[in-house]
Write a protein that holds these residues in place. Structure first.
Motif, PDB file in Angstrom:
ATOM      1  N   VAL A   1       0.967  -1.173  -0.102  1.00 41.96           N
ATOM      2  CA  VAL A   1       0.050   0.030   0.013  1.00 41.96           C
ATOM      3  C   VAL A   1       0.812   1.419  -0.190  1.00 41.96           C
ATOM      4  CG1 VAL A   1      -1.737   1.066   1.045  1.00 41.96           C
ATOM      5  CG2 VAL A   1      -1.730  -1.159   1.450  1.00 41.96           C
TER       6      VAL A   1
ATOM      7  N   THR B   1      -3.126   9.087  -1.936  1.00 39.40           N
ATOM      8  CA  THR B   1      -3.477   7.822  -2.185  1.00 39.40           C
ATOM      9  C   THR B   1      -4.785   6.867  -1.423  1.00 39.40           C
ATOM     10  OG1 THR B   1      -2.212   6.765  -0.719  1.00 39.40           O
ATOM     11  CG2 THR B   1      -1.074   7.241  -2.750  1.00 39.40           C
ATOM     12  N   GLY B   2      -5.437   7.727  -0.540  1.00 38.59           N
ATOM     13  CA  GLY B   2      -6.561   7.173   0.128  1.00 38.59           C
ATOM     14  C   GLY B   2      -6.025   6.332   1.360  1.00 38.59           C
ATOM     15  N   ALA B   3      -4.861   6.453   1.657  1.00 42.57           N
ATOM     16  CA  ALA B   3      -4.441   5.646   2.786  1.00 42.57           C
ATOM     17  C   ALA B   3      -3.213   6.490   3.265  1.00 42.57           C
ATOM     18  CB  ALA B   3      -3.928   4.340   2.567  1.00 42.57           C
TER      19      ALA B   3
ATOM     20  N   PHE C   1      -6.855   3.728   6.568  1.00 42.31           N
ATOM     21  CA  PHE C   1      -7.533   3.685   5.135  1.00 42.31           C
ATOM     22  C   PHE C   1      -8.600   4.583   5.166  1.00 42.31           C
ATOM     23  CE2 PHE C   1      -5.258  -0.381   5.088  1.00 42.31           C
ATOM     24  CZ  PHE C   1      -4.593  -0.461   4.144  1.00 42.31           C
ATOM     25  N   ALA C   2      -8.812   5.195   3.995  1.00 42.01           N
ATOM     26  CA  ALA C   2     -10.281   5.779   3.491  1.00 42.01           C
ATOM     27  C   ALA C   2     -11.193   4.633   3.334  1.00 42.01           C
ATOM     28  CB  ALA C   2      -9.958   6.603   2.150  1.00 42.01           C
TER      29      ALA C   2
ATOM     30  N   VAL D   1      -9.685   2.027   9.591  1.00 40.97           N
ATOM     31  CA  VAL D   1     -10.472   2.535   8.365  1.00 40.97           C
ATOM     32  C   VAL D   1     -11.223   3.787   9.110  1.00 40.97           C
ATOM     33  CG1 VAL D   1     -12.590   1.119   8.455  1.00 40.97           C
ATOM     34  CG2 VAL D   1     -12.326   2.661   6.532  1.00 40.97           C
TER      35      VAL D   1
ATOM     36  N   GLU E   1     -13.157   4.505   0.984  1.00 39.47           N
ATOM     37  CA  GLU E   1     -13.434   3.966  -0.409  1.00 39.47           C
ATOM     38  C   GLU E   1     -12.157   3.146  -0.794  1.00 39.47           C
ATOM     39  OE1 GLU E   1     -13.605   7.236   0.650  1.00 39.47           O
ATOM     40  OE2 GLU E   1     -15.121   8.279  -0.073  1.00 39.47           O
ATOM     41  N   HIS E   2     -11.297   2.951   0.126  1.00 36.61           N
ATOM     42  CA  HIS E   2      -9.890   2.309  -0.593  1.00 36.61           C
ATOM     43  C   HIS E   2     -10.341   0.929  -0.999  1.00 36.61           C
ATOM     44  CE1 HIS E   2      -5.924   0.885  -0.795  1.00 36.61           C
ATOM     45  NE2 HIS E   2      -5.572   2.113  -0.695  1.00 36.61           N
TER      46      HIS E   2
ATOM     47  N   VAL F   1       1.498   5.123   0.372  1.00 39.86           N
ATOM     48  CA  VAL F   1       0.741   6.325   0.961  1.00 39.86           C
ATOM     49  C   VAL F   1       1.870   7.578   0.692  1.00 39.86           C
ATOM     50  CG1 VAL F   1       0.203   5.237   3.044  1.00 39.86           C
ATOM     51  CG2 VAL F   1       2.391   6.262   3.050  1.00 39.86           C
TER      52      VAL F   1
ATOM     53  N   VAL G   1     -10.101  -2.102   1.823  1.00 40.09           N
ATOM     54  CA  VAL G   1     -10.579  -2.069   2.879  1.00 40.09           C
ATOM     55  C   VAL G   1     -11.461  -3.331   3.379  1.00 40.09           C
ATOM     56  CG1 VAL G   1     -12.589  -0.972   4.457  1.00 40.09           C
ATOM     57  CG2 VAL G   1     -10.613   0.510   3.344  1.00 40.09           C
TER      58      VAL G   1
ATOM     59  N   MET H   1     -10.336   9.703   0.148  1.00 41.17           N
ATOM     60  CA  MET H   1      -9.828   9.089  -1.054  1.00 41.17           C
ATOM     61  C   MET H   1      -9.176   9.884  -2.182  1.00 41.17           C
ATOM     62  SD  MET H   1      -9.280   5.813  -1.904  1.00 41.17           S
ATOM     63  CE  MET H   1      -8.395   5.389  -3.244  1.00 41.17           C
TER      64      MET H   1
END
Length: 760
Positions: A189, A280-282, A207-208, A270, A210-211, A191, A214, A276
């Motif tokens: 992952v 990168t959504g994380a 995490f977001a 999460v 929407e990732h 970031v 998740v 997101m």
RNA sequence: GGGCGAGUGGCGGAAUUGGCAGACGCGCAGGAUUCAGGUUCCUGUGUCCGCAAGGACGUGGGGGUUCAACUCCCCCCUCGCCCACCA
């Protein structure tokens, strides 16, 4: 107000410049369409009627537009080339279709670009936008993010706030991307962080919602039951409307990530505070050095580790009360212990790259421009969807793809064009099979992102614009517009210009090197709108007092950039406005001057030439209010000269000419009828001033004692320092104020000022 | 929370960028013209004391730099705009 642009166009023409002052209507789009629907009219019918009315109003106001170049973006002859440009972007991979979460306005029943969502609400109607996952057309403006940023440094002379707004919108941030590995699954992952120097302080991972990983991770971690409700709620909340309420909210996923710099296993969460849309959504969470991470850590009982300490402070690593995000020295950071923090960021990034665990990265806040709209009143997207070949460009010789008139244009979930019984039926240009037209229309901002090129060769039926003529006229010497365009229109136009430059069609990269923001006319402190019912039409004032009065009232009221509160300016509508009375005095004085044989007295001549110099400078800088003030001073001085039996012909001539850009009708009448010139004032050459006459000869010298003004003495402008000193010390008022005290210092600034400093 | 900008008479606003604060105009007051209203013309108009001459105070508040600050520096207050869980 808007007549300022016209004044400058007229002024520059009189100075001998070849002026292109065009007019056009960006007539597609929601406002026109909604207004038409409300009145039960066809958008086309309403739009053109409305345009005619505005055109009449402009003519009545004496706007010096080149009407032969008039454009309407909703004319097929125009949007044919908008479609052509779309295809050029498509060819270059700059127009593409993708499925993504987008902003949807339920009231206007269409998607919106990020730029058109203000505080989570639709820019047009104020309705809170929803998120939808849809397949839509985008322009790849992000490819140009860096250039859009760089070119503002040296290629444009714009108001600072506009530059700042664009800069913020593009939102460049430098940092590093770092790859973490999920221990249980081996998933890598990435970031993004602006602070790779805090990597050793990472104690958890978030995490977001929407990732894409998740759900899978929650399943493996055995936490799906707890995670699912959070996801459901977050994913149904509007994109931009996630407020602070859930700052510390989050659920553990039950899996661990491995920190690549020290091999530590850290818990994964999460949480809605991770987006997101950015990075990168994380994220890697560093509670010791990021306030939000610290808040989250406190709530969930997570470890906090300090890895940067204020320099010279030998503080133990106790739990920080506040996240420390200033400079300092790295600690607990393996090979980097002792490095100074802000400087170490680049070193850590380089080291990560060496280790193959990351690299220095730049991210931008700017997203690609979503241009599809599910509305009727716009240029159709010139694409055919073929079952075999997918998205196929409509061949150029089949443009324009005409917008049909016979459509139920009311908005409703899908594009009205899709509801037309036959319009979407087409054949694939590649294979001839039955295919479907794209039924969305383009965002109006596409239409307005290139119109300035079209003005250079408006009637051209063979090309969007004539490059040779564009080379002659463009870039625009002086652009004006409201601040509301600071991001949207100006950003998009700059993007288009750069694309056309890269295509080799234009030689420059910035369309508007010089920009002035004009203020709006507001009423009672509020911006005028049809819904508030406080629109002030210029027509009543124009009908009653004339266009010149209207123009002068707006130009004189405040600086060009400032808003004008019409409620404060207008006064009693039955009473003659001050500027109208002034014009009356101009007529009277000019009339008297015309009958006199006497030459202008010396004082008046000097003032005339000084006024020409001042007004010329003012008009160059859009300072209409002070220009008018100077003309009023000249008028007053003319009247004094005439009262004293002197002449004022030179002054009257210059006054009429300087009035021409501001009050074109009155100026013309004075010039021709009163002063008897055969040709129009508007084709006369802007008056020149004589340097010697414009220079002041005698000035008032101020005599101060201890900084307080005690006397004023008339002196020659070229007076020497010695004479100033003598005159000042001889002044009776000054002597009285000095009152026998010792004179410690005499500051002399000839010819304006002497300051006598005493021992008192 | 972050960024930018602004605060000057009853009002809109000037001030050559450190050198006469309030240009120019609106409004208001008095006067002239007018049957009257409007128009036009003249005079006055930052505040306070004073018949006046003159004086004191005065650019959101407080401090500082300077012979001199609306202007430059620091702190605070108010308003406006932009961005906003930006990693």
């Amino acid at each position: 107000a808007f007549s300022g642009g016209d004044a400058v166009a007229r002024f520059q023409a009189m100075r001998g410049h070849n002026v292109l002052h065009p007019i056009g209507w960006d007539a597609f789009g929601l406002p026109a369409e909604n207004a038409a629907i409300k009145r039960g009219l066809h958008p086309k019918e309403w739009t053109y009627a409305n345009i005619e009315q505005q055109a009449r109003s402009f003519r009545r106001m004496g706007m010096s537009f080149d009407w032969t170049r008039r454009l309407h973006t909703c004319d097929p002859e125009y949007y044919r080339w908008t479609q052509w440009l779309f295809l050029k972007l498509f060819e270059r991979g700059l127009a593409y279709r993708k499925n993504s979460p987008v902003n949807w306005c339920p009231n206007d029943a269409t998607v919106l670009a990020n730029e058109q969502v203000i505080q989570g609400a639709c820019e047009r109607c104020g309705t809170v936008v929803e998120r939808r996952d849809l397949t839509q057309w985008f322009f790849k403006i992000t490819d140009y993010a860096q250039r859009l940023l760089d070119d503002m440094d040296d290629l444009v002379d714009w108001p600072d706030r506009v530059v700042t707004m664009q800069r913020n919108w593009i939102g460049r941030s430098e940092g590093a991307s770092v790859t973490f590995t999920i221990d249980e699954t081996g998933d890598e992952v990435e970031v993004f962080t602006t602070r790779p120097d805090t990597l050793w302080g990472v104690t958890f991972f978030v995490f977001a919602a929407e990732h894409p990983l998740v759900r899978k991770l929650a399943e493996i971690g055995g936490t799906l039951e707890q995670v699912e409700p959070l996801l459901e709620r977050v994913l149904s909340t509007p994109l931009t409307a996630r407020e602070e309420a859930d700052t510390k909210e989050g659920v553990a996923l039950g899996v661990y990530a491995v920190n690549p710099v020290n091999g530590e296993k850290i818990p994964c969460y999460v949480a809605p505070y991770v987006l997101m849309e950015y990075g990168t959504g994380a994220i890697m969470a560093v509670p010791g050095h990021d306030q939000r991470d610290l808040d989250f850590a406190r709530q969930h009982g997570l470890a906090v580790r300090v890895v940067i300490r204020p320099e010279g402070e030998d503080r133990p690593d106790e739990e920080p009360i506040e996240a420390w995000d200033h400079e300092g020295v790295m600690v607990n950071s393996g090979p980097f212990d002792g490095e100074r923090s802000p400087e170490s960021i680049a070193k850590v990034a380089a080291w990560l790259e060496e280790q193959g665990r990351g690299r220095a990265t730049v991210t931008f806040r700017l997203r690609d421009w979503l241009i599809s709209r599910q509305r009727y009143w716009g240029a159709p997207i010139p694409i055919v969807h073929c079952p075999e070949h997918g998205e196929v460009a409509v061949p150029e010789d089949q443009l324009p793809v005409l917008l049909p008139d016979d459509v139920d244009f009311r908005p409703g979930g899908e594009s009205p064009l899709a509801r037309h019984p036959s319009w979407k039926d087409a054949t694939c240009p590649k294979c001839g099979q039955a295919a479907t037209r794209d039924t969305d229309t383009m965002d109006t901002f596409v239409d307005s992102s290139w119109y300035f090129f079209r003005y250079c060769s408006p009637g051209d039926e063979t090309q969007a614009f004539n490059p040779e003529k564009v080379g002659r006229w463009m870039p625009v010497s002086q652009y004006t517009g409201g601040v509301e365009h600071a991001i949207l229109h100006l950003l998009y136009s700059r993007f288009f210009t750069k694309v056309l430059h890269d295509m080799g069609l234009v030689s420059f990269t910035e369309p508007f090197p010089r920009l002035m923001n004009q203020g709006q006319v507001i009423y009672g402190g509020a911006s005028m709108s049809k819904t508030k019912g406080n629109i002030v039409e210029p027509m009543p004032v124009v009908e009653r007092w004339g266009a010149d009065t209207m123009r002068l009232m707006m130009l004189f009221a405040s600086p060009f950039e400032d808003d004008i509160d019409w409620k404060l300016i207008a006064g009693d509508p039955d009473r003659r406005p001050g500027v109208t009375s002034w014009l009356g005095r101009v007529f009277a004085a000019a009339g008297e001057a015309a009958e006199r044989d006497a030459v202008d007295p010396d004082d008046l001549r000097r003032l005339t030439h000084r006024t020409i110099r001042g007004v010329t400078e003012d008009l160059e800088r859009f300072r209409f209010n002070t220009a008018i003030s100077k003309l009023q001073v000249l008028t007053n001085e003319m009247r004094s000269a005439l009262d004293a039996g002197g002449g004022a012909r030179e002054a009257a001539s210059a006054l009429a000419q300087m009035l021409a850009p501001l009050a074109p009708f009155a100026a013309e009448e004075v010039w021709r009828e009163v002063l008897g010139n055969p040709a129009s004032v508007h084709v006369s050459a802007w008056p020149a001033y004589d340097e010697d006459l414009a220079r002041e000869e005698r000035v008032t010298m101020v005599v101060q004692v201890d900084g307080k003004v005690r006397d004023r003495i008339e002196v020659e402008a070229a007076v020497s320092e010695e004479v100033c000193r003598e005159l000042a010390l001889a002044s009776e008022r000054a002597i009285r104020a000095i009152d026998g005290r010792e004179v410690r210092q005499v500051v002399v600034r000839p010819p304006r000022l002497v300051n006598v400093v005493t021992a008192g």
